[in-house]
Design a protein around this motif. Structure first.
Motif, PDB file in Angstrom:
ATOM      1  N   ALA A 170       0.834  -1.201   0.000  1.00  0.00           N
ATOM      2  CA  ALA A 170       0.000   0.000   0.000  1.00  0.00           C
ATOM      3  C   ALA A 170       0.875   1.260   0.000  1.00  0.00           C
ATOM      4  N   SER A 171       1.947   1.226   0.760  1.00  0.00           N
ATOM      5  CA  SER A 171       2.862   2.353   0.834  1.00  0.00           C
ATOM      6  C   SER A 171       3.548   2.578  -0.520  1.00  0.00           C
ATOM      7  N   ARG A 172       3.970   1.501  -1.159  1.00  0.00           N
ATOM      8  CA  ARG A 172       4.634   1.607  -2.456  1.00  0.00           C
ATOM      9  C   ARG A 172       3.674   2.135  -3.517  1.00  0.00           C
ATOM     10  N   LEU A 173       2.422   1.684  -3.475  1.00  0.00           N
ATOM     11  CA  LEU A 173       1.425   2.164  -4.433  1.00  0.00           C
ATOM     12  C   LEU A 173       1.129   3.650  -4.209  1.00  0.00           C
ATOM     13  N   ALA A 174       1.062   4.055  -2.937  1.00  0.00           N
ATOM     14  CA  ALA A 174       0.820   5.463  -2.621  1.00  0.00           C
ATOM     15  C   ALA A 174       1.983   6.332  -3.121  1.00  0.00           C
ATOM     16  N   THR A 175       3.199   5.852  -2.925  1.00  0.00           N
ATOM     17  CA  THR A 175       4.378   6.575  -3.401  1.00  0.00           C
ATOM     18  C   THR A 175       4.352   6.683  -4.920  1.00  0.00           C
TER      19      THR A 175
ATOM     20  N   ARG B  75       3.353  -0.211 -11.356  1.00  0.00           N
ATOM     21  CA  ARG B  75       2.184  -0.656 -10.585  1.00  0.00           C
ATOM     22  C   ARG B  75       1.971  -2.167 -10.788  1.00  0.00           C
TER      23      ARG B  75
ATOM     24  N   ASP C  92       1.711   6.668  -6.844  1.00  0.00           N
ATOM     25  CA  ASP C  92       0.675   7.652  -7.199  1.00  0.00           C
ATOM     26  C   ASP C  92       1.205   9.074  -7.060  1.00  0.00           C
ATOM     27  N   GLN C  93       1.986   9.325  -6.015  1.00  0.00           N
ATOM     28  CA  GLN C  93       2.551  10.659  -5.794  1.00  0.00           C
ATOM     29  C   GLN C  93       3.556  11.018  -6.891  1.00  0.00           C
TER      30      GLN C  93
END
Length: 178
Positions: free
Chosen positions: A147-152, A171, A154-155
């Protein structure tokens, strides 16, 4: 060739230009658009959009700078956001095409010798910016890490640091690691 006495790195790059016609104002005001600690490596002239201006390769980014009487234009391309570069040269002039963050910028009427050298150096800088060491992914990543990697990711896409294609590829790799 005119002498500008702006700054040693700028003066050295100006000395390599075949002509400074139409770029004297840009050369004189160039320190105003440079970042702290940024040094000029190479200059070229060209037309981007409606303005004849100066292409500036620094140790951190590629900048197109137009400083007219009534308006200014500064567009920069940090090396980490440039995905590829294309050079097409004619007999005397050519076009430098820069692909960055899903956008395409065509700088036309670049003198052939300056454009080819600039494209080659730009490819080298892009390679250096994208070849940062990467760590091997763990065999089984915890769900919170995913989840953290996906959020990063996205940023990075929102900031324009990666293209949509890079976003999709990365992704997919993250999701495949589940």
């Amino acid at each position: 060739m005119a002498t500008f006495n702006v700054r040693p790195d700028i003066d050295a790059a100006v000395a390599k230009l075949s002509s400074t016609v139409g770029t004297k104002r840009e050369i004189q005001h160039l320190p105003e658009v440079l970042w702290e600690g940024e040094t000029v490596e190479m200059l070229a002239t060209g037309v981007y959009g409606k303005g004849n201006g100066l292409l500036v390769m620094t140790n951190q980014r590629l900048v197109f700078y137009f400083h007219g009487v009534m308006s200014q234009k500064v567009e920069d391309f940090p090396y980490r956001s440039v995905s590829s570069v294309q050079w097409s040269g004619g007999m005397l002039m050519g076009t430098l095409t820069v692909f960055a963050s899903g956008n395409k910028a065509e700088i036309k009427q670049v003198p052939k010798d300056q454009g080819k050298a600039l494209a080659d150096l730009l490819r080298q800088r892009i390679s250096e910016a994208t070849s940062a060491p990467t760590q091997a992914a763990p065999a089984a990543a915890p769900a919170g890490d995913i989840a953290s990697r996906l959020a990063t990711l996205d940023q990075l896409r929102a900031a324009g640091a990666i293209t949509d294609e890079e976003y999709r590829d990365r992704r997919t790799k993250i999701l495949d690691s589940l």
